[in-house]
Scaffold this motif. Structure first.
Motif, PDB file in Angstrom:
ATOM      1  N   PRO A 103       0.987  -1.067   0.086  1.00 56.97           N
ATOM      2  CA  PRO A 103      -0.009  -0.263  -0.048  1.00 56.97           C
ATOM      3  C   PRO A 103       0.888   1.219   0.096  1.00 56.97           C
ATOM      4  O   PRO A 103       0.436   2.423  -0.580  1.00 56.97           O
ATOM      5  N   VAL A 104       2.084   1.235   0.628  1.00 61.35           N
ATOM      6  CA  VAL A 104       2.852   2.443   0.728  1.00 61.35           C
ATOM      7  C   VAL A 104       3.215   2.726  -0.755  1.00 61.35           C
ATOM      8  O   VAL A 104       3.396   3.978  -1.332  1.00 61.35           O
ATOM      9  N   TYR A 105       3.925   1.759  -1.380  1.00 60.41           N
ATOM     10  CA  TYR A 105       4.274   1.733  -2.963  1.00 60.41           C
ATOM     11  C   TYR A 105       2.810   2.281  -3.859  1.00 60.41           C
ATOM     12  O   TYR A 105       3.235   3.254  -4.379  1.00 60.41           O
ATOM     13  N   ALA A 106       2.040   1.694  -3.461  1.00 62.96           N
ATOM     14  CA  ALA A 106       0.774   2.135  -4.187  1.00 62.96           C
ATOM     15  C   ALA A 106       0.011   3.569  -4.332  1.00 62.96           C
ATOM     16  O   ALA A 106      -0.351   4.219  -5.016  1.00 62.96           O
ATOM     17  N   LEU A 107       0.563   4.012  -3.154  1.00 65.93           N
ATOM     18  CA  LEU A 107       0.095   5.500  -2.857  1.00 65.93           C
ATOM     19  C   LEU A 107       0.949   6.422  -3.311  1.00 65.93           C
ATOM     20  O   LEU A 107       0.838   7.857  -3.142  1.00 65.93           O
ATOM     21  N   GLY A 108       2.278   5.974  -4.054  1.00 64.90           N
ATOM     22  CA  GLY A 108       3.182   6.912  -4.578  1.00 64.90           C
ATOM     23  C   GLY A 108       4.454   7.108  -4.099  1.00 64.90           C
ATOM     24  O   GLY A 108       5.274   7.716  -4.362  1.00 64.90           O
ATOM     25  N   ASP A 109       4.362   6.628  -2.531  1.00 62.50           N
ATOM     26  CA  ASP A 109       5.780   6.849  -1.924  1.00 62.50           C
ATOM     27  C   ASP A 109       6.925   5.925  -2.473  1.00 62.50           C
ATOM     28  O   ASP A 109       6.616   4.849  -2.791  1.00 62.50           O
ATOM     29  N   ARG A 110       8.209   6.378  -2.550  1.00 61.74           N
ATOM     30  CA  ARG A 110       8.978   5.436  -3.145  1.00 61.74           C
ATOM     31  C   ARG A 110      10.394   5.421  -2.131  1.00 61.74           C
ATOM     32  O   ARG A 110      11.239   6.023  -2.276  1.00 61.74           O
ATOM     33  N   PRO A 111      10.139   4.900  -0.763  1.00 58.50           N
ATOM     34  CA  PRO A 111      11.232   4.801   0.079  1.00 58.50           C
ATOM     35  C   PRO A 111      12.300   3.705  -0.514  1.00 58.50           C
ATOM     36  O   PRO A 111      11.937   3.015  -1.401  1.00 58.50           O
ATOM     37  N   SER A 112      13.422   3.582   0.072  1.00 57.63           N
ATOM     38  CA  SER A 112      14.291   2.741  -0.277  1.00 57.63           C
ATOM     39  C   SER A 112      14.097   1.529  -0.030  1.00 57.63           C
ATOM     40  O   SER A 112      12.949   1.234   0.876  1.00 57.63           O
ATOM     41  N   GLN A 113      14.616   0.437  -0.621  1.00 62.31           N
ATOM     42  CA  GLN A 113      14.113  -1.006  -0.379  1.00 62.31           C
ATOM     43  C   GLN A 113      14.647  -1.421   0.999  1.00 62.31           C
ATOM     44  O   GLN A 113      13.646  -2.044   1.706  1.00 62.31           O
ATOM     45  N   GLN A 114      15.505  -0.896   1.645  1.00 62.59           N
ATOM     46  CA  GLN A 114      15.941  -1.275   2.952  1.00 62.59           C
ATOM     47  C   GLN A 114      14.921  -0.460   4.021  1.00 62.59           C
ATOM     48  O   GLN A 114      14.361  -1.118   4.993  1.00 62.59           O
ATOM     49  N   ALA A 115      14.266   0.608   3.669  1.00 67.35           N
ATOM     50  CA  ALA A 115      13.269   1.377   4.491  1.00 67.35           C
ATOM     51  C   ALA A 115      12.020   0.360   4.595  1.00 67.35           C
ATOM     52  O   ALA A 115      11.346   0.454   5.551  1.00 67.35           O
ATOM     53  N   MET A 116      11.645   0.089   3.298  1.00 70.92           N
ATOM     54  CA  MET A 116      10.531  -0.955   3.158  1.00 70.92           C
ATOM     55  C   MET A 116      10.700  -2.174   3.879  1.00 70.92           C
ATOM     56  O   MET A 116       9.800  -2.592   4.636  1.00 70.92           O
ATOM     57  N   MET A 117      11.857  -2.676   4.108  1.00 72.75           N
ATOM     58  CA  MET A 117      11.888  -4.126   4.685  1.00 72.75           C
ATOM     59  C   MET A 117      11.948  -3.553   6.186  1.00 72.75           C
ATOM     60  O   MET A 117      11.584  -4.525   6.994  1.00 72.75           O
ATOM     61  N   ASP A 118      12.643  -2.591   6.675  1.00 63.74           N
ATOM     62  CA  ASP A 118      12.421  -2.273   7.999  1.00 63.74           C
ATOM     63  C   ASP A 118      11.168  -1.862   8.417  1.00 63.74           C
ATOM     64  O   ASP A 118      10.806  -2.514   9.681  1.00 63.74           O
ATOM     65  N   LEU A 119      10.429  -1.388   7.686  1.00 59.93           N
ATOM     66  CA  LEU A 119       9.022  -1.096   8.039  1.00 59.93           C
ATOM     67  C   LEU A 119       8.356  -2.437   8.220  1.00 59.93           C
ATOM     68  O   LEU A 119       7.432  -2.850   9.005  1.00 59.93           O
ATOM     69  N   ALA A 120       8.392  -3.327   6.943  1.00 60.75           N
ATOM     70  CA  ALA A 120       7.674  -4.731   7.100  1.00 60.75           C
ATOM     71  C   ALA A 120       8.172  -5.476   8.323  1.00 60.75           C
ATOM     72  O   ALA A 120       7.356  -6.136   9.094  1.00 60.75           O
ATOM     73  N   LYS A 121       9.442  -5.247   8.702  1.00 56.86           N
ATOM     74  CA  LYS A 121       9.807  -6.055  10.002  1.00 56.86           C
ATOM     75  C   LYS A 121       9.141  -5.488  11.179  1.00 56.86           C
ATOM     76  O   LYS A 121       8.491  -6.230  12.253  1.00 56.86           O
ATOM     77  N   SER A 122       8.844  -4.143  11.281  1.00 58.57           N
ATOM     78  CA  SER A 122       8.394  -3.556  12.544  1.00 58.57           C
ATOM     79  C   SER A 122       7.030  -3.776  12.440  1.00 58.57           C
ATOM     80  O   SER A 122       6.493  -4.404  13.738  1.00 58.57           O
ATOM     81  N   LEU A 123       6.216  -4.090  11.420  1.00 56.12           N
ATOM     82  CA  LEU A 123       4.810  -4.248  11.385  1.00 56.12           C
ATOM     83  C   LEU A 123       4.508  -5.790  11.723  1.00 56.12           C
ATOM     84  O   LEU A 123       3.389  -6.119  12.467  1.00 56.12           O
ATOM     85  N   ALA A 124       5.528  -6.460  11.104  1.00 60.04           N
ATOM     86  CA  ALA A 124       5.539  -8.046  11.357  1.00 60.04           C
ATOM     87  C   ALA A 124       5.283  -8.270  12.860  1.00 60.04           C
ATOM     88  O   ALA A 124       4.632  -9.136  13.383  1.00 60.04           O
ATOM     89  N   ILE A 125       6.449  -7.669  13.614  1.00 56.89           N
ATOM     90  CA  ILE A 125       6.626  -7.940  14.991  1.00 56.89           C
ATOM     91  C   ILE A 125       5.206  -7.308  15.846  1.00 56.89           C
ATOM     92  O   ILE A 125       4.854  -8.183  16.645  1.00 56.89           O
ATOM     93  N   GLN A 126       4.863  -6.325  15.323  1.00 65.51           N
ATOM     94  CA  GLN A 126       3.683  -5.804  15.982  1.00 65.51           C
ATOM     95  C   GLN A 126       2.147  -6.744  15.907  1.00 65.51           C
ATOM     96  O   GLN A 126       1.349  -6.918  16.715  1.00 65.51           O
ATOM     97  N   VAL A 127       2.085  -7.374  14.700  1.00 62.43           N
ATOM     98  CA  VAL A 127       1.148  -8.437  14.582  1.00 62.43           C
ATOM     99  C   VAL A 127       1.365  -9.942  14.816  1.00 62.43           C
ATOM    100  O   VAL A 127       0.761 -10.984  14.832  1.00 62.43           O
ATOM    101  N   GLY A 128       2.750 -10.208  15.481  1.00 60.07           N
ATOM    102  CA  GLY A 128       3.171 -11.522  16.040  1.00 60.07           C
ATOM    103  C   GLY A 128       3.563 -12.538  15.058  1.00 60.07           C
ATOM    104  O   GLY A 128       3.444 -13.668  15.172  1.00 60.07           O
TER     105      GLY A 128
END
Length: 310
Positions: A103-128
């Motif tokens: 969804p971040v990519y679809a809304l037009g934001d283009r962060p670096s791949q590492q930033a996307m991975m870091d975000l995914a890890k953070s959210l993965a931890i939050q949901v178990g």
């Protein structure tokens, strides 16, 4: 939502002009306050799925309007959705970290791949979900884990509202409570607003502080969840509660399914939509019914029946 109607044209003539319309939503008006968990409950065919598609912008209303914080809903991106079936709602060709950040990519934001991975890890931890699992693919997870991934994806844009469309109905009963408890914890920690669409009264009771009951594309009763479910005022809500299976000394209570069949939504009933099957119907039911607020008014309990507070 304010006076939202949705009609689908059907049965076209040789010129392509529709001869009839399916009336999916028939004047839906409702407010959702920040931090609420609003439940939408009703039987199959009442318009819940159409309502979900309208809320997230997959369909446009035939008439009426939607606003989020006094802004036209068509111009905002503050809502995400968690679908019913986690297996079919996740792209099997993408690793989990790309699914979560899609969804971040679809809304037009283009962060670096590492930033996307870091975000995914953070959210993965939050949901178990263990952060090292974000490089795996959806087929490597169980149904409950896939739904956790879908929840993480919905959180990725930090939305104001998340629409939950039957989020546990495709899961094993042993997993459902875990997902519902996770959603409650996320709602509290983030002060988010949830709209939960379900036909399961038990899920609505467990999750929601407010509940709206739908019948044939209309909201027939809305108020505090315990008030609506424990003290229903509309005859349809009463029938809906009676249809919930209960254990008794003689086994399961009788199934009143034959009493709950919806009339056609092509040719809508005149006046009250429920009058033809209501034991309390009177001559006043021949006119369209408005949502009536009872006393005390501060409870916000409204019923689409002129006999509700008689």
């Amino acid at each position: 939502m304010k006076d939202v109607h949705v009609r689908f044209p059907i049965n076209p003539d040789w010129l392509g002009r529709p001869r009839q319309h399916v009336h999916a939503l028939n004047g839906i008006s409702i407010d959702v306050a920040r931090g609420d968990i609003l439940g939408i409950v009703g039987e199959s065919g009442c318009g819940k799925s159409t309502l979900a598609q309208i809320l997230v912008g997959l369909l446009k209303p035939t008439s009426g309007s939607l606003q989020l914080a006094k802004q036209d809903a068509a111009t905002r991106s503050g809502m995400q959705i968690v679908f019913q079936d986690p297996q079919s709602s996740l792209n099997p060709k993408l690793p989990v970290w790309k699914i979560i950040t899609e969804p971040v990519y679809a809304l037009g934001d283009r962060p670096s791949q590492q930033a996307m991975m870091d975000l995914a890890k953070s959210l993965a931890i939050q949901v178990g979900i263990r952060p090292e699992y974000i490089y795996r693919f959806p087929h490597e997870f169980s149904g409950g884990q896939r739904q956790r991934i879908a929840i993480a994806r919905a959180l990725s844009t930090n939305p104001e509202i998340i629409l939950l469309d039957e989020p546990t109905s495709a899961l094993d009963i042993s997993v459902q409570a875990q997902i519902l408890n996770l959603l409650q914890e996320l709602q509290r920690s983030r002060n988010m607003t949830f709209i939960l669409i379900s036909h399961n009264v038990s899920v609505i009771r467990h999750m929601c502080n407010r509940t709206a009951v739908m019948y044939l594309g209309q909201i027939v009763e809305v108020g505090a969840t315990l008030d609506v479910l424990e003290n229903p005022r509309h005859p349809y809500t009463q029938l809906l509660m009676e249809s919930v299976p209960k254990l008794s000394d003689a086994g399961f209570s009788s199934d009143p399914a034959e009493k709950t069949e919806l009339p056609s939504n092509i040719k809508l009933p005149a006046g009250c939509f429920f009058k033809d099957r209501c034991a309390r119907a009177t001559s006043g039911c021949q006119t369209p019914q408005a949502l009536v607020t009872g006393e005390p008014r501060q409870t916000g309990h409204q019923v689409r029946c002129h006999l509700a507070y008689a």
